[in-house]
Design a protein around this motif. Structure first.
Motif, PDB file in Angstrom:
ATOM      1  N   ALA A 293      30.032  16.520 -14.027  1.00 14.06           N
ATOM      2  CA  ALA A 293      30.585  15.640 -12.989  1.00 14.06           C
ATOM      3  C   ALA A 293      31.454  16.410 -12.013  1.00 14.06           C
ATOM      4  N   GLY A 294      31.557  17.740 -12.164  1.00 10.27           N
ATOM      5  CA  GLY A 294      32.383  18.544 -11.272  1.00 10.27           C
ATOM      6  C   GLY A 294      31.706  18.732  -9.924  1.00 10.27           C
ATOM      7  N   ARG A 295      32.506  18.972  -8.911  1.00 13.48           N
ATOM      8  CA  ARG A 295      31.952  19.148  -7.571  1.00 13.48           C
ATOM      9  C   ARG A 295      31.413  20.563  -7.407  1.00 13.48           C
ATOM     10  N   ILE A 296      30.406  20.724  -6.583  1.00 17.32           N
ATOM     11  CA  ILE A 296      29.809  22.023  -6.308  1.00 17.32           C
ATOM     12  C   ILE A 296      30.705  22.779  -5.334  1.00 17.32           C
ATOM     13  N   GLN A 297      30.974  24.053  -5.633  1.00 12.69           N
ATOM     14  CA  GLN A 297      31.854  24.856  -4.795  1.00 12.69           C
ATOM     15  C   GLN A 297      31.172  25.194  -3.473  1.00 12.69           C
ATOM     16  N   GLU A 298      31.980  25.675  -2.513  1.00 16.92           N
ATOM     17  CA  GLU A 298      31.452  25.977  -1.186  1.00 16.92           C
ATOM     18  C   GLU A 298      30.516  27.179  -1.192  1.00 16.92           C
ATOM     19  N   GLN A 299      30.698  28.103  -2.157  1.00 16.25           N
ATOM     20  CA  GLN A 299      29.856  29.296  -2.226  1.00 16.25           C
ATOM     21  C   GLN A 299      29.369  29.504  -3.650  1.00 16.25           C
ATOM     22  N   GLY A 300      28.226  30.159  -3.775  1.00 15.46           N
ATOM     23  CA  GLY A 300      27.752  30.567  -5.078  1.00 15.46           C
ATOM     24  C   GLY A 300      28.493  31.799  -5.559  1.00 15.46           C
ATOM     25  N   VAL A 301      28.372  32.119  -6.843  1.00 15.63           N
ATOM     26  CA  VAL A 301      29.105  33.257  -7.405  1.00 15.63           C
ATOM     27  C   VAL A 301      28.191  34.014  -8.367  1.00 15.63           C
ATOM     28  N   CYS A 302      28.346  35.335  -8.373  1.00 15.34           N
ATOM     29  CA  CYS A 302      27.580  36.197  -9.265  1.00 15.34           C
ATOM     30  C   CYS A 302      28.544  37.168  -9.942  1.00 15.34           C
TER      31      CYS A 302
ATOM     32  N   CYS B 158      19.995  25.428  -2.402  1.00 17.87           N
ATOM     33  CA  CYS B 158      20.397  24.047  -2.089  1.00 17.87           C
ATOM     34  C   CYS B 158      19.376  23.052  -2.644  1.00 17.87           C
ATOM     35  N   ALA B 159      18.088  23.386  -2.532  1.00 14.09           N
ATOM     36  CA  ALA B 159      17.064  22.496  -3.080  1.00 14.09           C
ATOM     37  C   ALA B 159      17.155  22.444  -4.599  1.00 14.09           C
ATOM     38  N   LEU B 160      17.500  23.573  -5.232  1.00 15.80           N
ATOM     39  CA  LEU B 160      17.645  23.611  -6.684  1.00 15.80           C
ATOM     40  C   LEU B 160      18.795  22.729  -7.156  1.00 15.80           C
ATOM     41  N   LEU B 161      19.869  22.683  -6.354  1.00 17.19           N
ATOM     42  CA  LEU B 161      21.036  21.883  -6.712  1.00 17.19           C
ATOM     43  C   LEU B 161      20.950  20.453  -6.204  1.00 17.19           C
TER      44      LEU B 161
END
Length: 400
Positions: free
Chosen positions: A36-45, A172-175
């Motif tokens: 239920a957490g919000r998606i961050q503005e950027q991805g991380v690796c 974005c499509a994956l999420l």
């Protein structure tokens, strides 16, 4: 049947939705957990060089949309193949071994050759737990909600590399995110107008509005400032984007803090800017905190909030030595804001960061600005090595 939903929070992890279904006719029941957490503005690796048994005990937060890779074995755990977990590096390997062993009895009866190859691969995974030879562990999460522990926090971990990136349309499509491909009107003059568009609050998800304005910073350049204010919960946030192109040279700005009045200097920190305080042995990599237009005091406050929210240094799971080291760093950071002298360094390879010169247009004796040629690695990170703006269609030009 009846489905019951419960919104709850796992300490030091995130919010989850627990759903429970029960049928009165056949007594069948089922329980599932969803993020239920919000998606961050950027991805991380996260890229970790595992060299000892202590590295195997590093805590890891792996969401269901994160993928884990070990290049030395050509091994990958794809996204959405496992549920989100709070575990360790060793725990992730154990889960992979358990998943591969699950259907081995059936394979040994139907296809002995495949079962033999999988047994050999399982042995290689188990040998990784002994760390007889170094290997690389890569955790890639386009949602930005995964973590890998830094046991040396707040100091920099040489074995751990954290890279934040913009999500691609495929991510974005994956999420399940919508991508707005509409381009702004180039003829529209944004300098004298504040644009407003509707959005949702990142904290309470209530309807809110975001204001966007093109601002000219004196003795610098144009920037785009976006600010969101929620009337429901009072949450406020701002973000800064550069309004110009990437500069031909990188910029390294060094301020010697000698007086509390230096805390009121305006700062523009772009997304590509890293921050360093040598006296505290502290370094903040590019991408962290995003782009900000604030004061020096405001940026130090954001750094303190970022350090205090580290999920591996708080609560019952933290060790006394780690907590004491964190409190000592916060105390030193507070001294910088008050009485202690220190150097504040901003390094921006794109040259889009700015620190106010209070003596402008004269030179500031406490402020030095150095311009340097970017390295190949810095150009690669900014995407400039493959960017070609001139002479990219020579055949068409010669045909005219």
């Amino acid at each position: 049947g009846v489905t019951r939903l419960l919104l709850t929070r796992i300490p030091f992890f995130k919010e989850i939705i627990v759903s429970s279904f029960c049928c009165d006719s056949c007594s069948w029941s089922n329980t599932e957990i969803q993020s239920a957490g919000r998606i961050q503005e950027q991805g991380v690796c996260y890229t970790l060089a595992v060299t000892s048994r202590q590295d195997m005990n590093r805590e890891v937060v792996k969401t269901d949309c994160a993928s884990a890779r070990i290049p030395e074995l050509d091994f990958e755990i794809p996204a959405f193949s496992q549920k989100g977990v709070l575990t360790t590096i060793e725990g992730i390997i154990d889960r992979a071994v358990a998943g591969l062993e699950q259907d081995q009895p059936t394979r040994r009866a139907t296809d002995k050759e495949v079962a033999r190859k999988i047994d050999a691969f399982i042995d290689k995974l188990r040998q990784l737990k002994e760390v007889k030879s170094p290997f690389t562990f890569i955790l890639d999460d386009p949602s930005g909600n995964s973590f890998v522990e830094n046991p040396q926090a707040p100091q920099r971990d040489e074995a751990l590399v954290v890279t934040r990136y913009r999500r691609s349309p495929q991510h974005c499509a994956l999420l399940g995110l919508e991508v707005d491909a509409k381009l702004p009107d180039a003829a529209e003059d944004l300098r004298d107008e504040v644009l407003q568009f509707n959005t949702n609050c990142p904290e309470c998800n209530a309807p809110a509005s975001t204001n966007m304005k093109l601002v000219q910073i004196p003795h610098f350049k144009e920037v785009i400032i976006m600010a969101t204010n929620c009337d429901s919960c009072g949450h406020r946030t701002n973000e800064v984007k550069s309004g110009g192109a990437i500069e031909p040279q990188g910029t390294r700005i060094t301020l010697r803090i000698t007086d509390p009045s230096d805390m009121t200097r305006d700062i523009l920190k772009s997304e590509t800017c890293s921050v360093e305080i040598p006296e505290l042995e502290f370094e903040l990599g590019m991408g962290a905190l995003g782009g900000k237009f604030t004061t020096l005091e405001g940026l130090l406050k954001d750094i303190r909030d970022l350090v205090e929210k580290n999920p591996f240094t708080l609560g019952d799971s933290s060790t006394p030595s780690r907590t004491g080291k964190l409190q000592e760093f916060i105390g030193k950071l507070q001294d910088v804001k008050g009485k202690a002298q220190a150097h504040f360094v901003m390094d921006d390879p794109a040259g889009n960061s700015y620190l106010q010169n209070v003596y402008a247009p004269e030179e500031d004796p406490e402020l030095s600005v150095q311009r340097y040629e970017r390295t190949f690695e810095q150009n690669e990170e900014l995407g400039l090595n493959d960017m070609r703006t001139e002479g990219y269609e020579p055949q068409a030009a010669s045909g005219r």
